[in-house]
Design a protein around this motif. Sequence first.
Motif, PDB file in Angstrom:
ATOM      1  N   ILE A 161      15.007   2.362 -19.233  1.00 48.57           N
ATOM      2  CA  ILE A 161      15.017   1.194 -18.351  1.00 48.57           C
ATOM      3  C   ILE A 161      14.688   1.647 -16.937  1.00 48.57           C
ATOM      4  O   ILE A 161      15.321   2.568 -16.411  1.00 48.57           O
ATOM      5  CB  ILE A 161      16.393   0.492 -18.336  1.00 48.57           C
ATOM      6  N   ILE A 162      13.699   1.016 -16.319  1.00 49.03           N
ATOM      7  CA  ILE A 162      13.440   1.250 -14.902  1.00 49.03           C
ATOM      8  C   ILE A 162      13.955   0.018 -14.163  1.00 49.03           C
ATOM      9  O   ILE A 162      13.466  -1.098 -14.376  1.00 49.03           O
ATOM     10  CB  ILE A 162      11.940   1.459 -14.617  1.00 49.03           C
ATOM     11  N   ALA A 163      14.968   0.213 -13.346  1.00 51.06           N
ATOM     12  CA  ALA A 163      15.649  -0.896 -12.677  1.00 51.06           C
ATOM     13  C   ALA A 163      15.220  -0.987 -11.220  1.00 51.06           C
ATOM     14  O   ALA A 163      15.332  -0.010 -10.475  1.00 51.06           O
ATOM     15  CB  ALA A 163      17.163  -0.704 -12.769  1.00 51.06           C
ATOM     16  N   VAL A 164      14.724  -2.158 -10.815  1.00 51.25           N
ATOM     17  CA  VAL A 164      14.199  -2.356  -9.466  1.00 51.25           C
ATOM     18  C   VAL A 164      14.694  -3.691  -8.906  1.00 51.25           C
ATOM     19  O   VAL A 164      14.696  -4.704  -9.607  1.00 51.25           O
ATOM     20  CB  VAL A 164      12.649  -2.363  -9.466  1.00 51.25           C
TER      21      VAL A 164
ATOM     22  N   TYR B 125      20.798   4.399 -23.598  1.00 50.61           N
ATOM     23  CA  TYR B 125      19.975   3.964 -22.472  1.00 50.61           C
ATOM     24  C   TYR B 125      19.762   5.127 -21.508  1.00 50.61           C
ATOM     25  O   TYR B 125      20.709   5.848 -21.178  1.00 50.61           O
ATOM     26  CB  TYR B 125      20.638   2.812 -21.703  1.00 50.61           C
ATOM     27  N   VAL B 126      18.527   5.280 -21.057  1.00 50.02           N
ATOM     28  CA  VAL B 126      18.231   6.196 -19.955  1.00 50.02           C
ATOM     29  C   VAL B 126      17.682   5.315 -18.833  1.00 50.02           C
ATOM     30  O   VAL B 126      16.612   4.715 -18.966  1.00 50.02           O
ATOM     31  CB  VAL B 126      17.196   7.269 -20.343  1.00 50.02           C
ATOM     32  N   ILE B 127      18.449   5.202 -17.750  1.00 51.74           N
ATOM     33  CA  ILE B 127      18.092   4.293 -16.660  1.00 51.74           C
ATOM     34  C   ILE B 127      17.520   5.081 -15.484  1.00 51.74           C
ATOM     35  O   ILE B 127      18.119   6.056 -15.029  1.00 51.74           O
ATOM     36  CB  ILE B 127      19.321   3.488 -16.185  1.00 51.74           C
ATOM     37  N   VAL B 128      16.360   4.644 -14.992  1.00 48.77           N
ATOM     38  CA  VAL B 128      15.801   5.193 -13.758  1.00 48.77           C
ATOM     39  C   VAL B 128      16.144   4.222 -12.647  1.00 48.77           C
ATOM     40  O   VAL B 128      15.737   3.052 -12.666  1.00 48.77           O
ATOM     41  CB  VAL B 128      14.275   5.385 -13.863  1.00 48.77           C
ATOM     42  N   ASN B 129      16.919   4.695 -11.689  1.00 48.70           N
ATOM     43  CA  ASN B 129      17.453   3.850 -10.624  1.00 48.70           C
ATOM     44  C   ASN B 129      16.437   3.670  -9.496  1.00 48.70           C
ATOM     45  O   ASN B 129      16.269   4.536  -8.643  1.00 48.70           O
ATOM     46  CB  ASN B 129      18.743   4.473 -10.079  1.00 48.70           C
TER      47      ASN B 129
END
Length: 439
Positions: A201-204, A158-162
């Motif tokens: 994953i872009i997490a908002v 996973y590569v997550i953009v916070n």
Amino acid sequence: MGLASFRGGIHPYDGKELSKDKLVKEVLPKGELVYPLSQHIGAPAKPIVGVGDRVLAGQIIGEAQGFISANVVASVSGTVKAIEKRLVVSGNKETVIVVENDGLYETVPAIGQQRDYTKLSKEEIRNIVKEAGLVGMGGAGFPTHVKITPKDDSKIEYVIVNGAECEPYLTSDYRMMLEETEKIIKGLKVELSLFENATGIIAVEDNKPEAIKKLQEFVQSEERIKLQVLKTKYPQGAERQLIYACTGRKINSSMLPADVGVVVNNIDTSISIYMAVCESTPLMRRIITVTGDAIKDPRNFNVKTGTNYRELVEEAGGFITKAEKIISGGPMMGLALFSLDVPVTKTSSALLCMTKDEVAKYEPTACIRCGRCVKACPCKLIPQKMYECANNFDNEGFVKLNGMECYECGCCTFVCPARLRLTQAFKQTRRSILDSKKK
């Protein structure tokens, strides 16, 4: 697409309405630029220019020393005025490079040159990121080239953009999600090119419906990228809580996200990766929220690194009335300032100016053993017992209570009816323990 979250946390007033609906305004510096050589976790950079040298925007003026370090890049053209100790946001005096801005903004020749990341090797991408001086822009300042260079690329899932931006008052990432959506996606795609088995994953948080709507439009055609909507709660954007909410995986203070197959970067870091790799532009700017009830025109600014904080207040219309409390960052994890004469760095996120110091008016009383701090703690610690150890200088007891797992989010202090300075005590104790280990 359900809401993801974690146990514990709090719901403070977020104050985001002050600045969230105004377009980011670019601000050019008026005075000299000050570049600390330590704007990141790890070894300070080494100055590679001398007093009297002329520098260009985009030129490396401080060279990384060792693997965990980062280059420092000039954000303007001008003359090196001094290399000396000056006050920085932490309240300490650190070595800085002072550049007299000539107002010409001449850049090194390659700035802005378009590149196709799909034609670059992994090593080339990582070297570009390293040369550009990128660090985590969510606050910690961990060198980005280190973060995207795990032991085994194939184990990153996973590569997550916070994009949680859970800290109250801050809206810079929110504005970027609306104004620079495409760059966020492209920066994430650059990262995914390094990890063939990873999903992006872009997490908002769900208090940002406009950003969620716009991001969803961009990711719906992307096979390897998805949007994860998070429950609005502080500290949802903390790395441990974010990873758990998005993947169900857990890490502690002795681990890196890569140990559980995850890489996490901030919204602005993702944009900066795109700018470095695809537009040949190193890290020379920050998007900063200048806000609070003492500010006349709260909003977000695109500013050159090295700019004086005092200039940001002027650009925001100045103070409506005297600010009793000024914080670099947000109210939960920011640092209180006693002077505005400090420079914007790579990790600067906000300048919060309040007419009242709400903390100062309360005097601590005795702990009543209510347990609210335990319920609020996102790390499942026992702040009440940790506080007893901290007060008694019992470092051994503090460690046995897993006190080193605390990352000083401030949830316990926020809910404490006795107004105990819990987070402050933990910060001092943790620092004392770390210092003793170094010795």
